[in-house]
Scaffold this active site. Structure first.
Site, PDB file in Angstrom:
ATOM      1  N   SER A  68      12.191   6.264   7.698  1.00 55.72           N
ATOM      2  CA  SER A  68      11.908   5.900   9.086  1.00 55.72           C
ATOM      3  C   SER A  68      12.380   4.473   9.343  1.00 55.72           C
ATOM      4  CB  SER A  68      10.399   6.004   9.345  1.00 55.72           C
ATOM      5  OG  SER A  68      10.098   5.588  10.659  1.00 55.72           O
ATOM      6  N   CYS A  91       6.626  -7.319   6.662  1.00 55.07           N
ATOM      7  CA  CYS A  91       7.766  -6.853   7.462  1.00 55.07           C
ATOM      8  C   CYS A  91       8.307  -8.013   8.285  1.00 55.07           C
ATOM      9  CB  CYS A  91       7.311  -5.722   8.390  1.00 55.07           C
ATOM     10  SG  CYS A  91       8.676  -4.806   9.134  1.00 55.07           S
ATOM     11  N   GLY A 115       6.901  -2.211   5.811  1.00 50.75           N
ATOM     12  CA  GLY A 115       8.274  -2.695   5.722  1.00 50.75           C
ATOM     13  C   GLY A 115       9.280  -1.866   6.485  1.00 50.75           C
ATOM     14  N   GLU A 116      10.475  -2.421   6.586  1.00 49.35           N
ATOM     15  CA  GLU A 116      11.599  -1.743   7.242  1.00 49.35           C
ATOM     16  C   GLU A 116      12.584  -1.346   6.136  1.00 49.35           C
ATOM     17  OE1 GLU A 116      12.785  -0.455  10.133  1.00 49.35           O
ATOM     18  OE2 GLU A 116      14.552  -0.086   8.893  1.00 49.35           O
ATOM     19  N   ASN A 169      -3.053   3.781  16.574  1.00 49.80           N
ATOM     20  CA  ASN A 169      -4.173   3.452  15.694  1.00 49.80           C
ATOM     21  C   ASN A 169      -4.509   1.977  15.855  1.00 49.80           C
ATOM     22  OD1 ASN A 169      -4.472   6.046  14.367  1.00 49.80           O
ATOM     23  ND2 ASN A 169      -2.448   5.619  13.520  1.00 49.80           N
ATOM     24  N   CYS A 190       1.981  -3.022  15.707  1.00 44.26           N
ATOM     25  CA  CYS A 190       1.876  -2.679  14.283  1.00 44.26           C
ATOM     26  C   CYS A 190       1.172  -3.784  13.515  1.00 44.26           C
ATOM     27  CB  CYS A 190       3.271  -2.453  13.704  1.00 44.26           C
ATOM     28  SG  CYS A 190       3.245  -2.025  11.952  1.00 44.26           S
ATOM     29  N   GLU A 200       0.805  -1.210   0.000  1.00 44.20           N
ATOM     30  CA  GLU A 200       0.000   0.000   0.000  1.00 44.20           C
ATOM     31  C   GLU A 200       0.846   1.272   0.000  1.00 44.20           C
ATOM     32  OE1 GLU A 200      -4.063  -1.405   2.075  1.00 44.20           O
ATOM     33  OE2 GLU A 200      -2.435  -1.075   3.467  1.00 44.20           O
ATOM     34  N   CYS A 203       3.292   8.575   1.525  1.00 43.98           N
ATOM     35  CA  CYS A 203       3.881   7.575   2.409  1.00 43.98           C
ATOM     36  C   CYS A 203       4.017   6.286   1.613  1.00 43.98           C
ATOM     37  CB  CYS A 203       2.941   7.393   3.618  1.00 43.98           C
ATOM     38  SG  CYS A 203       3.488   6.124   4.763  1.00 43.98           S
ATOM     39  N   SER A 233      11.883   4.998  15.059  1.00 45.59           N
ATOM     40  CA  SER A 233      10.735   4.563  15.857  1.00 45.59           C
ATOM     41  C   SER A 233      11.221   4.150  17.230  1.00 45.59           C
ATOM     42  CB  SER A 233      10.050   3.393  15.156  1.00 45.59           C
ATOM     43  OG  SER A 233       9.496   3.837  13.939  1.00 45.59           O
ATOM     44  N   LEU A 234      11.151   5.067  18.178  1.00 44.74           N
ATOM     45  CA  LEU A 234      11.718   4.802  19.509  1.00 44.74           C
ATOM     46  C   LEU A 234      10.684   4.120  20.414  1.00 44.74           C
ATOM     47  CD1 LEU A 234      14.358   5.162  21.067  1.00 44.74           C
ATOM     48  CD2 LEU A 234      13.518   7.378  21.856  1.00 44.74           C
ATOM     49  N   HIS A 235       9.594   4.795  20.680  1.00 48.65           N
ATOM     50  CA  HIS A 235       8.418   4.212  21.353  1.00 48.65           C
ATOM     51  C   HIS A 235       8.558   3.875  22.834  1.00 48.65           C
ATOM     52  CE1 HIS A 235       6.820   4.259  17.402  1.00 48.65           C
ATOM     53  NE2 HIS A 235       7.398   3.160  16.981  1.00 48.65           N
ATOM     54  N   CYS A 272      -1.036   5.431  10.405  1.00 48.08           N
ATOM     55  CA  CYS A 272       0.212   4.760  10.783  1.00 48.08           C
ATOM     56  C   CYS A 272      -0.077   3.396  11.395  1.00 48.08           C
ATOM     57  CB  CYS A 272       0.960   5.559  11.831  1.00 48.08           C
ATOM     58  SG  CYS A 272       1.342   7.205  11.335  1.00 48.08           S
TER      59      CYS A 272
HETATM   60  N1  SAH Z   1       9.688  -0.010   9.858  1.00 44.40           N
HETATM   61  C1  SAH Z   1       9.884   1.418   9.840  1.00 44.40           C
HETATM   62  C2  SAH Z   1       8.928   2.088   8.906  1.00 44.40           C
HETATM   63  C3  SAH Z   1       7.475   2.062   9.348  1.00 44.40           C
HETATM   64  S1  SAH Z   1       7.050   3.672   9.759  1.00 44.40           S
HETATM   65  C4  SAH Z   1       9.794   1.936  11.260  1.00 44.40           C
HETATM   66  O1  SAH Z   1       9.525   1.152  12.150  1.00 44.40           O
HETATM   67  O2  SAH Z   1      10.088   3.117  11.493  1.00 44.40           O
HETATM   68  C5  SAH Z   1       5.533   3.532  10.503  1.00 44.40           C
HETATM   69  C6  SAH Z   1       5.476   4.298  11.816  1.00 44.40           C
HETATM   70  O3  SAH Z   1       4.184   4.061  12.413  1.00 44.40           O
HETATM   71  C7  SAH Z   1       6.500   3.774  12.785  1.00 44.40           C
HETATM   72  O4  SAH Z   1       6.952   4.755  13.642  1.00 44.40           O
HETATM   73  C8  SAH Z   1       5.668   2.769  13.531  1.00 44.40           C
HETATM   74  O5  SAH Z   1       6.255   2.431  14.741  1.00 44.40           O
HETATM   75  C9  SAH Z   1       4.360   3.501  13.678  1.00 44.40           C
HETATM   76  N2  SAH Z   1       3.243   2.590  13.955  1.00 44.40           N
HETATM   77  C10 SAH Z   1       3.186   1.273  13.739  1.00 44.40           C
HETATM   78  N3  SAH Z   1       2.005   0.764  14.139  1.00 44.40           N
HETATM   79  C11 SAH Z   1       1.304   1.792  14.622  1.00 44.40           C
HETATM   80  C12 SAH Z   1      -0.023   1.915  15.149  1.00 44.40           C
HETATM   81  N4  SAH Z   1      -0.827   0.862  15.243  1.00 44.40           N
HETATM   82  N5  SAH Z   1      -0.426   3.130  15.526  1.00 44.40           N
HETATM   83  C13 SAH Z   1       0.375   4.217  15.374  1.00 44.40           C
HETATM   84  N6  SAH Z   1       1.610   4.160  14.885  1.00 44.40           N
HETATM   85  C14 SAH Z   1       2.082   2.968  14.509  1.00 44.40           C
END
Ligand code: SAH
Length: 378
Positions: free
Chosen positions: A210, A118, A178-179, A309, A125, A98, A111, A232-234, A352
């Site tokens: 990202s 992935c 994907g990464e 999300n 995710c 997508e 995007c 993507s730190l989180h 996202c």
């Molecule tokens: N694999 C890469 C590229 C994906 S970017 C990465 O991890 O950065 C997509 C972004 O959306 C990332 O920051 C990911 O962590 C975030 N994401 C993934 N699932 C999500 C969700 N359910 N709700 C909000 N953000 C999410």
């Protein structure tokens, strides 16, 4: 020479300028013709060689035999009430990926995906739940931008672009499925085409890659590209990040941050954006905001808070608006720049982490004369 079958033609969308120059030379033309060709393909969005009237007819004929400009095929288009558009694109007979276009008053962000599925297993995710199918080729990565630019132009028509919302691609983010750094070999040439003056000519600040934090590849990227970096730190500590982003067990936070600062030094970049998904009761407390501020304070960093999300089957819930605001304020008070990402396109699962969500069934779709099998929403 016999015309090569379509499948063996070289898809020019995957060739950065040096490769295209070589290809053009092989066809017996001068390398500078490559720039002319790129002008047609990227500036004017023309993929039909016969229309490239300032190229010699014999050269056009040879291109027609041996090359093609082939973007991914569209399987389905969905439009959100907020103007976001999501395209489902065909990868193989049974696989699809997508891309999403997000219009805003001052910019149009596309995007794009770098892989079908992935390999990483981030617990929040939905792409992760789909598993991994394959890497996208450089032509499929660039082809997304080429296709979107053309589709948006066609939809709006040059004369009737709606005021207020930007309907062309001004920014590209590799934040789809994907990464990207796990597909380094194809992503880097694609980035080169996006930023090449003769390609899409996007400034390096308007292209963002990202990553979940593949540390060795961040060092490698610093040598080969200079686009903006998002990570993507989180989570503010290894214990929690190990659970949310399992690649952290291999490359913990301290190593990841060193790689980020190295990237900025090498590329003379302004700052790294740290994405932080807001999960209710998991990573959204004021104490966690303070821990995050301690990690980033004094460094060229921005935090982008992403309201979670949801997707079917997830155990997580989105943090409340109050919790998100309090988290942001806590960061700001400590001198760490922080913004909250506006959720866009969630009514069509384009937000996202929702890409390729709800894959519960496969069905056949008629696509031109071909019938293919794609994942569908229930
Ligand atoms: N694999 C890469 C590229 C994906 S970017 C990465 O991890 O950065 C997509 C972004 O959306 C990332 O920051 C990911 O962590 C975030 N994401 C993934 N699932 C999500 C969700 N359910 N709700 C909000 N953000 C999410």
């Amino acid at each position: 020479m016999d015309a090569a079958p379509a499948t063996e033609r070289v898809n020019l969308l995957g060739l950065p300028r040096p490769g295209l120059e070589q290809f053009v030379a092989q066809l017996g033309s001068k390398p500078f013709r490559a720039r002319q060709l790129m002008g047609w393909i990227y500036k004017r969005g023309v993929g039909d060689f016969t229309a490239m009237t300032d190229l010699a007819r014999s050269f056009r004929d040879r291109l027609g035999e041996q090359a093609e400009v082939r973007p991914p095929q569209i399987v389905r288009v969905q439009r959100s009430t907020d103007g976001t558009t999501k395209w489902l694109l065909q990868a193989d007979a049974s696989q699809a990926f997508e891309m999403v276009f997000i219009p805003e008053p001052d910019r149009g962000t596309l995007c794009i995906s770098s892989q079908v599925g992935c390999v990483l297993d981030c617990s929040f995710c939905s792409t992760a739940q789909q598993g991994f199918n394959r890497n996208l080729t450089a032509a499929e990565i660039v082809g997304q931008v080429w296709l979107a630019a053309r589709e948006l132009e066609r939809e709006a028509g040059p004369a009737q672009r709606p005021a207020g919302d930007e309907r062309h691609v001004t920014n590209v983010v590799l934040m789809g499925m994907g990464e990207p750094l796990a597909n380094f070999r194809n992503v880097v040439p694609a980035l080169n085409i996006l930023t090449d003056d003769f390609g899409f000519d996007l400034s390096r600040r308007r292209v963002t890659l990202s990553t979940s934090g593949l540390v060795p590849q961040i060092y490698k990227l610093a040598e080969e590209s200079n686009v903006a970096l998002a990570v993507s730190l989180h989570a503010p500590d290894d214990e929690l990040r190990n659970q949310l982003v399992p690649i952290n067990r291999k490359h913990p936070i301290a190593e990841l941050l060193s790689a980020c600062w190295h990237y900025l030094d090498e590329q003379n970049g302004r700052s790294v954006t740290f994405e932080y998904v807001m999960l209710d009761g998991v990573n959204d407390s004021p104490a966690q905001a303070r821990a995050l501020a301690r990690l980033l304070k004094g460094h060229p960093a921005k935090v982008n808070l992403i309201p979670f999300n949801p997707f079917p089957g997830t155990v997580y819930r989105r943090s409340s608006a109050e919790a998100i605001q309090a988290f942001r304020d806590e960061l700001l008070r400590r001198g760490v720049l922080a913004t909250v990402r506006r959720t866009r396109g969630d009514d069509i699962d384009a937000a996202c982490g929702q890409l390729a969500g709800r894959v519960t069934d496969r069905t056949t779709v008629r696509l031109g004369s071909k019938v293919i099998s794609v994942a569908v929403q229930p």
